[in-house]
Enzyme design. Sequence first.
Site, PDB file in Angstrom:
ATOM      1  N   GLY A   1       0.815  -1.223   0.000  1.00 21.96           N
ATOM      2  CA  GLY A   1       0.000   0.000   0.000  1.00 21.96           C
ATOM      3  C   GLY A   1       0.841   1.261   0.000  1.00 21.96           C
TER       4      GLY A   1
ATOM      5  CG  ASP B   1      -9.417  -4.270   6.898  1.00 23.59           C
ATOM      6  OD1 ASP B   1     -10.035  -5.100   6.204  1.00 23.59           O
ATOM      7  OD2 ASP B   1      -9.070  -4.479   8.076  1.00 23.59           O
ATOM      8  CB  SER B   2      -3.600  -2.386   8.774  1.00 24.89           C
ATOM      9  OG  SER B   2      -3.830  -1.910  10.096  1.00 24.89           O
ATOM     10  CB  SER B   3      -2.631  -7.376  10.369  1.00 19.69           C
ATOM     11  OG  SER B   3      -1.490  -7.016   9.618  1.00 19.69           O
ATOM     12  CG  ASP B   4      -2.600  -6.320  15.508  1.00 20.94           C
ATOM     13  OD1 ASP B   4      -2.886  -7.532  15.580  1.00 20.94           O
ATOM     14  OD2 ASP B   4      -3.410  -5.407  15.733  1.00 20.94           O
TER      15      ASP B   4
ATOM     16  CE1 TYR C   1     -10.278  -9.019  14.906  1.00 20.10           C
ATOM     17  CE2 TYR C   1     -11.118  -6.784  14.877  1.00 20.10           C
ATOM     18  CZ  TYR C   1     -10.718  -7.928  14.214  1.00 20.10           C
ATOM     19  OH  TYR C   1     -10.768  -7.966  12.841  1.00 20.10           O
TER      20      TYR C   1
HETATM   21  N1  LIG Z   1     -10.419  -7.296   7.794  1.00 18.99           N
HETATM   22  C1  LIG Z   1      -9.870  -8.017   8.898  1.00 18.99           C
HETATM   23  C2  LIG Z   1      -9.605  -7.155  10.058  1.00 18.99           C
HETATM   24  C3  LIG Z   1      -8.155  -6.987  10.365  1.00 18.99           C
HETATM   25  N2  LIG Z   1      -8.032  -6.086  11.473  1.00 18.99           N
HETATM   26  C4  LIG Z   1      -7.135  -6.352  12.553  1.00 18.99           C
HETATM   27  C5  LIG Z   1      -6.808  -7.794  12.746  1.00 18.99           C
HETATM   28  C6  LIG Z   1      -5.866  -8.015  13.924  1.00 18.99           C
HETATM   29  C7  LIG Z   1      -6.409  -7.412  15.201  1.00 18.99           C
HETATM   30  N3  LIG Z   1      -5.523  -7.640  16.313  1.00 18.99           N
HETATM   31  C8  LIG Z   1      -6.732  -5.967  14.999  1.00 18.99           C
HETATM   32  C9  LIG Z   1      -7.664  -5.745  13.830  1.00 18.99           C
END
Ligand SMILES: NCCCN[C@H]1CC[C@H](N)CC1
EC number: 2.5.1.16
Length: 291
Positions: free
Chosen positions: A141, A159-162, A228
């Site tokens: 990105g 829309d990210s992971s951590d 979460y």
């Molecule tokens: N679209 C999937 C949502 C991904 N968002 C994150 C995933 C990992 C979590 N610890 C925080 C939100």
Amino acid sequence: VLPGWFSEISPLWPGEAHSLKVEKILFQGKSDYQNVMVFQSSTYGKVLVLDGVIQLTERDECAYQEMITHLPLCSIPNPKKVLVIGGGDGGVLREVSRHSSVEQIDICEIDKMVVEVAKEFFPDVAVGYEDPRVNLHIGDGVAFLKNVPAGTYDAVIVDSSDPIGPAQELFEKPFFESIARALRPGGVVSTQAESIWLHMHIIEEIVANCRQIFKGSVNYAWTTVPTYPSGMIGFMLCSTEGPAVDFKNPINPIDDESGPKTIAPLKFYNSEIHQASFCLPSFAKRVIESK
Ligand SMILES: NCCCN[C@H]1CC[C@H](N)CC1
């Protein structure tokens, strides 16, 4: 580790671990970026896990995908061009497609395996890819945004992971600057912004960066997601200088009649919870609203 249970252990939430009972492992793989796993849980449907971290479950993904999408898009009139960074599972695409004013939905996801696994195991989430307005780009990105002409998008959704692993740079200042450049005046961005119970220090830094970069408005909203860490997650909602955006009062309502008939009705979002989501407990308000 308890036999038959998956526990979400991470240095990002030390000393705690949410667990889900596992019926069956459905997929395990290693992409160029991360470990990818899917399992059938006993009570939350199928679960997507990246590097040991729960990304979504069929039962509660609605809370996250609907809020991260409709908080920005319901706050501006007639969004037309939308960019999704991350979100390879397609859930945010599904939610963006509910907005009939949208003409173009670009998505930039770094990991192709996430897209393929979502399409195979999470059809009700990956349904978002079926919308003809969607253009999928597989790549980083950060690089994608460098090639975007200034002022292109009405909205960007991150829309990210951590901030451990591939998503780390999506939490840093240069990335936020590239988003501001890609947005039109009065354009809006919504980003995954962790938990006020676990990550106040990360949020404090993100808010400080956003206040320097986004000269419209800077807000933090949150939702509950049982699977979460700490059972919740928040979002930064910011706008660039230009036509004022009041995130707390949705002007562009969305309802079950909106969007393609191929997607299920909204399960979580509504205009009351939109307004409520910006109300913060005092310990968070003190940090977020004073910055
Ligand atoms: N679209 C999937 C949502 C991904 N968002 C994150 C995933 C990992 C979590 N610890 C925080 C939100």
